[in-house]
Write an enzyme that holds these catalytic residues in place. Sequence first.
Site, PDB file in Angstrom:
ATOM      1  N   HIS A 212      61.859  -9.484 -18.641  1.00  0.00           N
ATOM      2  CA  HIS A 212      61.931  -8.863 -19.986  1.00  0.00           C
ATOM      3  C   HIS A 212      60.520  -8.784 -20.553  1.00  0.00           C
ATOM      4  O   HIS A 212      59.966  -9.775 -21.004  1.00  0.00           O
ATOM      5  CB  HIS A 212      62.856  -9.718 -20.864  1.00  0.00           C
ATOM      6  CG  HIS A 212      63.141  -9.125 -22.207  1.00  0.00           C
ATOM      7  ND1 HIS A 212      64.246  -9.465 -22.957  1.00  0.00           N
ATOM      8  CD2 HIS A 212      62.478  -8.208 -22.953  1.00  0.00           C
ATOM      9  CE1 HIS A 212      64.242  -8.804 -24.088  1.00  0.00           C
ATOM     10  NE2 HIS A 212      63.171  -8.031 -24.119  1.00  0.00           N
TER      11      HIS A 212
ATOM     12  N   ASP B 146      58.979 -11.147 -23.224  1.00  0.00           N
ATOM     13  CA  ASP B 146      59.323 -10.156 -24.255  1.00  0.00           C
ATOM     14  C   ASP B 146      58.015  -9.620 -24.857  1.00  0.00           C
ATOM     15  O   ASP B 146      57.945  -9.299 -26.039  1.00  0.00           O
ATOM     16  CB  ASP B 146      60.225 -10.775 -25.335  1.00  0.00           C
ATOM     17  CG  ASP B 146      60.901  -9.728 -26.214  1.00  0.00           C
ATOM     18  OD1 ASP B 146      60.930  -8.544 -25.828  1.00  0.00           O
ATOM     19  OD2 ASP B 146      61.381 -10.092 -27.300  1.00  0.00           O
TER      20      ASP B 146
ATOM     21  N   GLU C 182      66.466  -2.111 -23.342  1.00  0.00           N
ATOM     22  CA  GLU C 182      66.848  -2.944 -24.493  1.00  0.00           C
ATOM     23  C   GLU C 182      67.093  -1.986 -25.649  1.00  0.00           C
ATOM     24  O   GLU C 182      66.172  -1.440 -26.211  1.00  0.00           O
ATOM     25  CB  GLU C 182      65.744  -3.946 -24.829  1.00  0.00           C
ATOM     26  CG  GLU C 182      66.197  -4.961 -25.865  1.00  0.00           C
ATOM     27  CD  GLU C 182      65.152  -6.030 -26.159  1.00  0.00           C
ATOM     28  OE1 GLU C 182      63.957  -5.721 -26.133  1.00  0.00           O
ATOM     29  OE2 GLU C 182      65.551  -7.181 -26.414  1.00  0.00           O
TER      30      GLU C 182
ATOM     31  N   HIS D 156      57.743  -5.772 -22.445  1.00  0.00           N
ATOM     32  CA  HIS D 156      57.547  -4.407 -22.973  1.00  0.00           C
ATOM     33  C   HIS D 156      56.125  -3.873 -22.810  1.00  0.00           C
ATOM     34  O   HIS D 156      55.887  -2.693 -23.064  1.00  0.00           O
ATOM     35  CB  HIS D 156      57.918  -4.344 -24.461  1.00  0.00           C
ATOM     36  CG  HIS D 156      59.334  -4.715 -24.741  1.00  0.00           C
ATOM     37  ND1 HIS D 156      60.369  -3.813 -24.615  1.00  0.00           N
ATOM     38  CD2 HIS D 156      59.902  -5.882 -25.089  1.00  0.00           C
ATOM     39  CE1 HIS D 156      61.513  -4.421 -24.900  1.00  0.00           C
ATOM     40  NE2 HIS D 156      61.262  -5.679 -25.184  1.00  0.00           N
TER      41      HIS D 156
ATOM     42  N   ASN E 259      67.464 -15.827 -30.326  1.00  0.00           N
ATOM     43  CA  ASN E 259      66.837 -14.786 -31.133  1.00  0.00           C
ATOM     44  C   ASN E 259      67.734 -13.561 -31.198  1.00  0.00           C
ATOM     45  O   ASN E 259      68.304 -13.149 -30.193  1.00  0.00           O
ATOM     46  CB  ASN E 259      65.465 -14.403 -30.559  1.00  0.00           C
ATOM     47  CG  ASN E 259      64.496 -15.575 -30.574  1.00  0.00           C
ATOM     48  OD1 ASN E 259      64.069 -16.078 -29.546  1.00  0.00           O
ATOM     49  ND2 ASN E 259      64.152 -16.031 -31.752  1.00  0.00           N
TER      50      ASN E 259
ATOM     51  N   HIS F 234      70.860  -8.910 -29.111  1.00  0.00           N
ATOM     52  CA  HIS F 234      70.824  -8.182 -30.389  1.00  0.00           C
ATOM     53  C   HIS F 234      72.267  -7.963 -30.833  1.00  0.00           C
ATOM     54  O   HIS F 234      72.696  -6.849 -31.097  1.00  0.00           O
ATOM     55  CB  HIS F 234      70.052  -6.873 -30.258  1.00  0.00           C
ATOM     56  CG  HIS F 234      68.572  -7.081 -30.090  1.00  0.00           C
ATOM     57  ND1 HIS F 234      67.709  -7.248 -31.150  1.00  0.00           N
ATOM     58  CD2 HIS F 234      67.810  -7.199 -28.971  1.00  0.00           C
ATOM     59  CE1 HIS F 234      66.475  -7.436 -30.700  1.00  0.00           C
ATOM     60  NE2 HIS F 234      66.507  -7.412 -29.377  1.00  0.00           N
TER      61      HIS F 234
ATOM     62  N   ASP G 261      57.094 -19.383 -26.423  1.00  0.00           N
ATOM     63  CA  ASP G 261      55.743 -19.161 -26.961  1.00  0.00           C
ATOM     64  C   ASP G 261      55.436 -20.052 -28.156  1.00  0.00           C
ATOM     65  O   ASP G 261      54.371 -19.953 -28.756  1.00  0.00           O
ATOM     66  CB  ASP G 261      55.561 -17.682 -27.353  1.00  0.00           C
ATOM     67  CG  ASP G 261      56.491 -17.249 -28.477  1.00  0.00           C
ATOM     68  OD1 ASP G 261      57.428 -18.016 -28.815  1.00  0.00           O
ATOM     69  OD2 ASP G 261      56.295 -16.154 -29.029  1.00  0.00           O
TER      70      ASP G 261
ATOM     71  N   HIS H  27      67.087 -13.078 -24.703  1.00  0.00           N
ATOM     72  CA  HIS H  27      66.410 -14.082 -25.551  1.00  0.00           C
ATOM     73  C   HIS H  27      67.387 -14.882 -26.408  1.00  0.00           C
ATOM     74  O   HIS H  27      67.503 -14.680 -27.598  1.00  0.00           O
ATOM     75  CB  HIS H  27      65.237 -13.521 -26.358  1.00  0.00           C
ATOM     76  CG  HIS H  27      65.407 -12.164 -26.981  1.00  0.00           C
ATOM     77  ND1 HIS H  27      66.417 -11.862 -27.874  1.00  0.00           N
ATOM     78  CD2 HIS H  27      64.674 -11.030 -26.861  1.00  0.00           C
ATOM     79  CE1 HIS H  27      66.282 -10.613 -28.271  1.00  0.00           C
ATOM     80  NE2 HIS H  27      65.246 -10.080 -27.665  1.00  0.00           N
TER      81      HIS H  27
END
Length: 394
Positions: free
Chosen positions: A71, A281, A136, A73, A226, A202, A255, A223
């Site tokens: 994952h 991510d 995503e 971007h 989140n 999400h 992180d 994730h």
Amino acid sequence: MAADPGARGTARSAPTGPQVLTGAKVVLPTGTVENGQVAVDGRHITGTAPVNAQVIDVTGHWVVPGFVDIHNHGGGGASFSGTVDDVLRAIRTHRLHGTTTLVASTVTDEMDLLVQQAGLLSELAEQGDIAGIHFEGPFISPCRKGAHSEELLRAPDPAEVRKLIDAGRGKAKMVTLATELPGGIDSVRLLAEHGVIAAIGHTDATYEQTVEAIDAGATVATHLFNAMPTLGHRSPGPIAALLEDERVTVELINDGTHLHPAALELAFHHAGASRVAFITDAMDAAGIGDGRYMLGPLEVEVSEGVARLVEGGSIAGSTLTLDRAFKRAVTVDKLPVEDAVAALSANPARLLGLSERIGSLEPGKDADLVLLDANFDLKGVMRRGEWVVTPQLP
Ligand SMILES: [Zn+2]
């Protein structure tokens, strides 16, 4: 590690001659071998060192498998939603930080643009530059949109999901979706039938809705923690369902911003080390630094390494690289090195169906490895037998 100033593309040089790394702590699937060695011939790891092998003494260092990011971007100032040059720059940036296998993630956009981008990414996957595509959005919940454009979100109509699978020409690896939306469960079934990972994320799903999606074939938590409801004692929500089911691998962004260390520890405790995949991510700023960037169509401000939407202030991806995720896992979270290796290499490799080739330092597999010093700082990266970061040893 220096940032990547001018890397263009992924130039292929001739494979290096046979080499053997000696004196290292080598992390194998069976445990860590002190004073171990790793022999490389051409693209592969070999069981014994070839007679004419160049000996590289890496005493005091760790040798771990190359990192696998499912994952991501972008990075190096470029994103996987960009041109071929952008995509190659982002790949190169993450390779310099130990990521030898990477799935390129898109963000919510117009369907036509996603289909077009899938075409570009599938060609790079065809060439072996990336391991596939992760879509995503746009099939995510407006209640948990994070850094995705609300006006472009839509319910997961299986016909549209099918369009993305087809656009990936066999290289679509994963779709993140809010499975509680109309068409969600049918879409999960469709993805599973096509061998594409259905990832729950999400999402505003309840515990029961999440269980239903897992039973329909969803196998990844995008994730975890989140962009989903928090764990409540009367309404445990998706987190409890995703953690308790052995069929699910949970992504974690380690992180220090996205998760409290106690949340990470809770996930490891409940899922076990074999069901966690550390991801970045990452967005464009990874490997570069603070400033203004775009995440798909949205503007992002990165300050002190934390990316937030200019409008609204939502966390907008990370600036993480997997070498930092590794170091944090063992030094801050105090995870055993073997567990960190599982979460960064073996588990994501298995999830992608690539365990035959990558994910561990075993003879016959691709020579993808990362060299770390005693402080777990990155000192070398080899991908398919070629040094991406050549070790500068004393
Ligand atoms: Zn993402």
